[in-house]
Write an enzyme that holds these catalytic residues in place. Structure first.
Site, PDB file in Angstrom:
ATOM      1  N   GLY A  11     -10.991  47.976  38.902  1.00 23.10           N
ATOM      2  CA  GLY A  11     -11.470  49.251  38.342  1.00 23.10           C
ATOM      3  C   GLY A  11     -12.632  48.999  37.391  1.00 23.10           C
ATOM      4  N   GLY A  14     -15.151  51.695  36.211  1.00 24.52           N
ATOM      5  CA  GLY A  14     -14.616  52.877  35.514  1.00 24.52           C
ATOM      6  C   GLY A  14     -14.931  52.920  34.025  1.00 24.52           C
ATOM      7  NE  ARG A  45     -12.423  52.980  45.958  1.00 20.51           N
ATOM      8  CZ  ARG A  45     -11.866  54.176  45.926  1.00 20.51           C
ATOM      9  NH1 ARG A  45     -11.178  54.603  46.947  1.00 20.51           N
ATOM     10  NH2 ARG A  45     -12.010  54.965  44.891  1.00 20.51           N
ATOM     11  CG  ASP A 234      -2.999  60.439  25.553  1.00 19.83           C
ATOM     12  OD1 ASP A 234      -3.196  59.385  26.185  1.00 19.83           O
ATOM     13  OD2 ASP A 234      -3.889  61.021  24.897  1.00 19.83           O
ATOM     14  CG  HIS A 239      -1.481  54.718  20.925  1.00 19.15           C
ATOM     15  ND1 HIS A 239      -1.608  53.503  21.526  1.00 19.15           N
ATOM     16  CD2 HIS A 239      -2.370  55.531  21.558  1.00 19.15           C
ATOM     17  CE1 HIS A 239      -2.515  53.580  22.493  1.00 19.15           C
ATOM     18  NE2 HIS A 239      -2.987  54.802  22.533  1.00 19.15           N
TER      19      HIS A 239
HETATM   20  C1  BG6 Z   1      -5.780  56.624  24.079  1.00 25.78           C
HETATM   21  C2  BG6 Z   1      -5.479  58.021  24.500  1.00 25.78           C
HETATM   22  O1  BG6 Z   1      -4.711  55.752  24.397  1.00 25.78           O
HETATM   23  O2  BG6 Z   1      -5.999  56.585  22.675  1.00 25.78           O
HETATM   24  C3  BG6 Z   1      -6.595  58.963  24.108  1.00 25.78           C
HETATM   25  O3  BG6 Z   1      -5.290  58.058  25.913  1.00 25.78           O
HETATM   26  C4  BG6 Z   1      -6.876  58.844  22.629  1.00 25.78           C
HETATM   27  O4  BG6 Z   1      -6.284  60.304  24.439  1.00 25.78           O
HETATM   28  C5  BG6 Z   1      -7.091  57.394  22.254  1.00 25.78           C
HETATM   29  O5  BG6 Z   1      -8.042  59.593  22.353  1.00 25.78           O
HETATM   30  C6  BG6 Z   1      -7.221  57.229  20.763  1.00 25.78           C
HETATM   31  O6  BG6 Z   1      -7.598  55.920  20.510  1.00 25.78           O
HETATM   32  P1  BG6 Z   1      -8.544  55.577  19.281  1.00 25.78           P
HETATM   33  O7  BG6 Z   1      -8.680  54.092  19.342  1.00 25.78           O
HETATM   34  O8  BG6 Z   1      -9.829  56.314  19.512  1.00 25.78           O
HETATM   35  O9  BG6 Z   1      -7.824  56.057  18.084  1.00 25.78           O
END
Ligand code: BG6
Length: 495
Positions: A11, A14, A45, A234, A239
């Site tokens: 990927g 991307g 690809r 998400d 996180h």
């Molecule tokens: C990603 C999420 O894992 O973390 C996003 O998919 C989010 O939606 C992002 O914006 C936030 O990461 P950071 O490093 O910008 O705080």
């Protein structure tokens, strides 16, 4: 001294590869951190050749390259190779193996980084294994995958089962880029390199903990991903849950990856399960409507391109959790995240209890604010403690002041390390301590799964909040007591 390896990126054309992986590898190269013989094999690809691909990547990296010496970019581009292949075609994997085995300058160790939609992880792992690219006879093999690890608990377990059928746990690197952030790493150091806080770090002195990540940006061009994910999957499932684990964990016996991960798992296992009938008392979801960000009017979630007209996907999620162990029993942990909020930032805010004796009750300063400890993750990387001091002069007056242990000034940091830089080095080094273990992922899913299940059934209505605000006031009902409030900023009086 790190082993040389071929860093294979699936990927590679991307978004993640363009904005994070290749820039991070470039920065590491400029800093002299990559092993000399390391080669980056980009799989895609599209019809690039190695030459045209190097030119393309050269354009992406030009702004960063302008800041460093003129040799850095050509030196980095010389590490890049392009491999045209389709992950749906078993023959592509045969060809990939042949290329890896027969190209003289390719080292025998291999990292496979799946910068692909999660639905592809199991299939690619299977195909790599089918051609023997999971076998470590000639050198090590490592497979890196990004969150989200699955769609819900059941799906995550099935993904895990699939991956571990083809790769051993020691070969698997589950990345949560928050663990690479400087201040997230600092939470661990701050807690365990300083004895001062340890006696206070428990239910006897801490009133509650808040973990916030908010963004002023909307979903940008990720409608199809976001619509299937929502804020809970998400941001919170991995996180924020990782940040909670770092705040709440016990000191590990040593710094081995397994010892650290054992302690994080213990915390996740101790989170009080939320039965489905208690989901509304513990969690709140909402979606942004039209509003204003930085003086500009912005569309609501339902008006974003490719979002179904009646979507109830949450762009805001907040929850209250309890950790049932000796240290934390009955201390609420409030987690909150949202898109299109008033400001961009992540922080952990810990509020302490009132002193046991209200000594100043009969004086003009009867209402003394509680102490806070603030751990700024971004944009401010700092650790601040709020304490009360006496105002000089006649009479008893106080004010709150902040003791600041910032690693950066408000204007920024001297050295800005991207979270991916440290994590990519760890994978080359084979260090799992900032990567998630299988059971860690499963326990985090167990926490959020009841909310996902209940919310999935409630498709008729979702609360909204205007873009550019701090989210719906109704989320305040999660607080245990009236004197608790969301800490929106690191500034004094940031409630
Ligand atoms: C990603 C999420 O894992 O973390 C996003 O998919 C989010 O939606 C992002 O914006 C936030 O990461 P950071 O490093 O910008 O705080």
């Amino acid at each position: 001294m790190l082993d040389s390896c071929v860093f294979v990126i699936f990927g590679s054309t991307g978004h993640l590869s363009r904005t994070k992986l290749l820039p991070s590898l470039f920065n590491l190269d400029v800093a002299g951190q990559l092993p000399k013989g390391l080669v980056i094999l980009c799989v895609g690809r599209k019809d690039w050749t190695t030459d045209s691909w190097r030119k393309e990547v050269g354009k992406w990296l030009e702004p960063a390259a302008k800041l460093v010496d003129s040799q850095s970019l050509p030196q980095f581009l010389a590490r890049l190779h392009y491999f045209k292949g389709d992950i749906a075609e078993p023959a592509s994997f045969e060809q990939l193996r042949n290329t890896l085995e027969t190209t003289a300058e390719f080292p025998s160790n291999q990292v496979f980084y799946l910068s692909l939609p999660p639905a592809e992880y199991k299939g690619v792992a299977r195909s790599l294994a089918a051609v023997g690219l999971n076998q470590e006879s000639g050198g090590w093999r490592r497979l890196v995958i990004e969150k989200p690890f699955g769609y819900d608990l059941e799906d995550a377990e099935s993904l895990d089962h699939g991956l571990r059928r083809d790769f051993d746990e020691h070969q698997l690197f589950r990345i949560d880029h928050y663990l690479g952030k400087e201040t997230v790493q600092n939470v661990f150091l701050f807690r365990f390199a300083n004895i001062m806080l340890e006696p206070l770090w428990n239910r006897n002195f801490i009133d509650h903990v808040q973990i916030t990540h908010c963004e002023s940006a909307g979903i940008e061009d990720r409608a199809s991903f976001y619509e299937g994910a929502g804020a809970l999957r998400d941001m919170i499932q991995s996180h924020l849950m990782q940040m909670l684990a770092l705040v709440a964990m016990e000191p590990p016996p040593n710094l081995d990856a397994e010892s650290i991960r054992d302690e994080k798992v213990k915390v996740l296992k101790s989170i009080r399960p939320i039965p489905k009938n208690a989901v509304h008392a513990h969690a709140f979801r909402a979606q942004y409507g039209r509003g204003h960000i930085g003086g500009q009017s912005v569309p609501g979630y339902l008006e974003e391109a490719d979002i179904p007209a009646h979507s109830t996907t949450e762009t805001y999620a907040a929850m209250k959790l309890y950790i049932d162990n000796w240290r934390w029993r009955n201390v609420p942990f409030y987690l909150r995240t949202g898109k299109r909020m008033a400001r961009h930032g992540s922080h952990i805010a810990i509020r302490f209890k009132h002193p046991p004796q209200q000594l100043f009750r009969e004086t003009p300063i009867h209402d003394i604010p509680q102490n806070w400890l603030l751990l700024g993750i971004q944009p401010e990387q700092c650790i601040r403690a709020e304490v009360q001091i006496r105002e000089p002069g006649i009479g008893m007056r106080t004010r709150t002041t902040q003791l600041d242990a910032s690693t950066c000034t408000p204007e920024g940091c001297d050295y800005k390390l991207d979270a991916y830089e440290t994590l990519l080095l760890d994978v080359i080094e084979g260090d799992h301590s900032q990567y998630l273990r299988s059971d860690e992922v499963t326990w985090a899913w167990r926490v959020v799964d009841p909310m996902l299940k209940v919310w999935a059934m409630e498709r008729d209505f979702i609360q909204t909040y205007p873009a550019g605000t701090w989210g719906p006031v109704e989320a305040n009902r999660l607080f245990e007591r009236e004197d608790q409030c969301w800490r929106n900023s690191m500034a004094l009086d940031g409630c």
